[in-house]
Scaffold this active site. Structure first.
Site, PDB file in Angstrom:
ATOM      1  N   THR A  33       0.860  -1.179   0.000  1.00 28.63           N
ATOM      2  CA  THR A  33       0.000   0.000   0.000  1.00 28.63           C
ATOM      3  C   THR A  33       0.893   1.225   0.000  1.00 28.63           C
ATOM      4  O   THR A  33       2.118   1.105   0.143  1.00 28.63           O
ATOM      5  CB  THR A  33      -0.885   0.016   1.266  1.00 28.63           C
TER       6      THR A  33
ATOM      7  N   ALA B 159      -5.580  -5.614   6.365  1.00 31.37           N
ATOM      8  CA  ALA B 159      -6.756  -4.746   6.363  1.00 31.37           C
ATOM      9  C   ALA B 159      -7.666  -5.069   7.536  1.00 31.37           C
ATOM     10  O   ALA B 159      -8.195  -4.170   8.196  1.00 31.37           O
ATOM     11  CB  ALA B 159      -7.512  -4.905   5.046  1.00 31.37           C
TER      12      ALA B 159
END
Lengths: 247, 275
Positions: free
Chosen positions: B69, B117
């Site tokens: 990310t 996540a």
């Protein structure tokens, strides 16, 4: 209060909603007075006369909970010692997890919650102490809180607790005003005057602690105390003379 | 009853109870207590989940914990700016191109997501609950320092159990804008400029060369946006939509959400016209 069958166990209510054990605990406390000024807080306790052979310093009724929080208690010294220890640890814990010193309200709430727990569990008796907690929050505002053995806490501008607290409170209600406490000397004088209403006059019988924002706690030494007590005596005499003259 | 059991007669009701028990949900600890997570059935010494997995042939599988990310955050004169991408990958597979990597903890506190996540979302939501309780009990908003410390302490208890998160907690409190980096190793650092994730190297390049304390708000948004765009351009694990948020005195504000593809052509145009 008639000693009824409802006062044996702490966790039993009486028919008119009283917890007798808690109310009996409130009888155990002696006298403490506190006053909140504009930028000063003053706590004053009655000092029991100490036997000749006893070291005076071992009887401390005013304690420092943190750099900015002062506590004076009335009642059973041993109970208060436990509360003070727990409160001191909580002050540091709070600083560790929140990275800010405790607010007065927070630490008062903590002590009050602790006291309440002992009014609602079996096999234990309530703490026999009333605490006056005074100090300054981080933003400089002064606060004065009172907790009692039942675990309630209230904020005051000036208060007294213990036996004959009613007389002292009435005196404070009559003589407390914002101008009277706007200076440090004014606040100290008010507190000592109030306590001397119900305590034998004399600098040896009172202990006074003062705190200002961002400054360490100060205990008044015996000389300053004698000076203040002397001034108060003089004022009393002058007032008595004035009254005589009017008559 | 007793006579029946003596004769071995099974009532129909018995079987019905059994079926009921099987269908009943198991006791899920963290519905009532969010800190009570089910532990993997391994002794603590072997709890590094990443090292324990093996595939069918017995070869050890390496789980990619590089936090695929790009997220960044920085403080400046006008408050704090957070910018994130929106790609979620599991290995080489792009799971989603539209993930919300900024979690709204409260109207004046934001958390970013990098790493696992599920871990980030779960612990940020538990943090939101704790922040609200603090506010109700103490009648004042929690400081960013305290909120980030709560998160760091929560996560530290699971150190070694395989949590993976690198979040930034940003917000506004009495001391102004606050920005902290917190991760699952137990690190917690205050700072002015952070970037987290596999694309952070690219983002830092753009961020560090363009950063000044006294930028205007618009310059700050553009800096954050550009930094994320360049990371999505070069890093395979970053992409999707570039989201920019601004934290100022009244709380946080969503500034823009633009597809990195559109940004690419917009910036390219800017380059060709100057040639």
């Amino acid at each position: 209060m008639a000693a009824s069958s409802y006062d044996r166990a702490i966790t039993v209510f009486s028919p008119d909603g009283h917890l007798f054990q808690v109310e009996y605990a409130q009888e155990a406390v002696k006298k403490v007075v506190g006053v909140k000024g504009k930028d000063v807080v003053v706590l004053c306790v009655e000092k029991k006369s100490v036997p000749k052979l006893q070291e005076e310093r071992t009887v401390r009724k005013i304690c420092l909970l943190d750099d900015h929080v002062l506590m004076a208690f009335a009642g059973l010294t041993a109970d208060a010692r436990i509360l003070v220890n727990r409160a001191r640890v909580e002050c540091q814990s709070h600083k560790l997890t929140v990275e800010d010193p405790v607010t007065l309200e927070y630490i008062t709430r903590f002590i009050a919650t602790l006291k309440q727990r002992y009014t609602q569990s079996n096999g234990r008796r309530p703490f026999g102490t009333s605490c006056l907690i005074a100090g300054f929050d981080m933003d400089g505002t002064p606060h004065l809180y009172l907790t009692d053995p039942s675990g309630t806490y209230t904020e005051w501008q000036a208060n007294a607790t213990g036996r004959s607290a009613k007389t002292v409170r009435e005196f404070l209600e009559k003589h407390y005003s914002d101008e009277a406490v706007s200076t440090e000397e004014g606040a100290i004088k008010l507190v000592v005057k109030a306590l001397l209403e119900v305590v034998q006059s004399g600098a040896k019988n009172v202990e006074v602690a003062i705190m200002r924002p961002n400054q360490p706690m100060r205990m008044l030494d015996i000389d300053s105390l004698e000076k203040i007590v002397g001034e108060i005596e003089k004022e009393k005499e002058e007032e008595a003379e004035k009254k005589k003259q009017k008559k | 009853m007793a006579l029946e059991s003596l004769h071995g007669v099974e009532r129909y009701q018995h079987k019905w109870n059994e079926v009921q028990e099987e269908a009943a949900l198991p006791e899920i600890g963290n519905f009532t207590n969010q800190y009570q997570l089910m532990m993997p059935p391994l002794p603590k010494a072997e709890c590094q989940v990443g090292e324990y997995l093996v595939d069918e042939t017995g070869r050890k599988m390496k789980l990619n914990y590089a936090h695929g990310t790009t997220t960044l955050g920085f403080k400046f004169k006008g408050g704090a700016v957070l910018a994130v991408d929106s790609r979620a990958t599991s290995g080489q597979y792009i799971g989603s191109g539209n993930v919300r990597k900024i979690i709204e903890i409260s109207p004046y506190l934001l958390g970013t997501m990098a790493g696992g996540a599920a871990d980030c979302t779960y612990w940020n939501r538990v943090l939101a609950k704790q922040c609200r309780i603090y506010e109700l009990r103490n009648r004042e908003r929690i400081s960013v320092a305290a909120a980030s410390k709560l998160l760091a302490n929560m996560v530290y208890q699971y150190k070694g159990y395989g949590l993976s998160m690198g979040v930034m907690v940003a917000g506004w409190d009495k001391k102004g804008a606050g920005l902290y980096y917190v991760d699952s190793d137990g690190n917690r650092m205050p700072g002015n400029v952070f970037s987290v994730g596999s694309g952070s190297l690219y983002a830092y390049g753009v961020l560090d060369s363009g950063y000044r304390w006294d930028m205007t708000d618009e310059e700050a948004y553009e800096l954050g946006r550009r930094a994320i765009y360049h990371a999505t351009h070069r890093d395979a694990y970053s992409g999707g939509i570039v989201r920019v948020y601004h934290i100022k005195e009244g709380g946080w504000v969503r500034i823009s959400e633009q597809d990195s593809k559109d940004l690419h052509y917009a910036y390219a145009e800017g380059k060709t016209t100057t040639q």
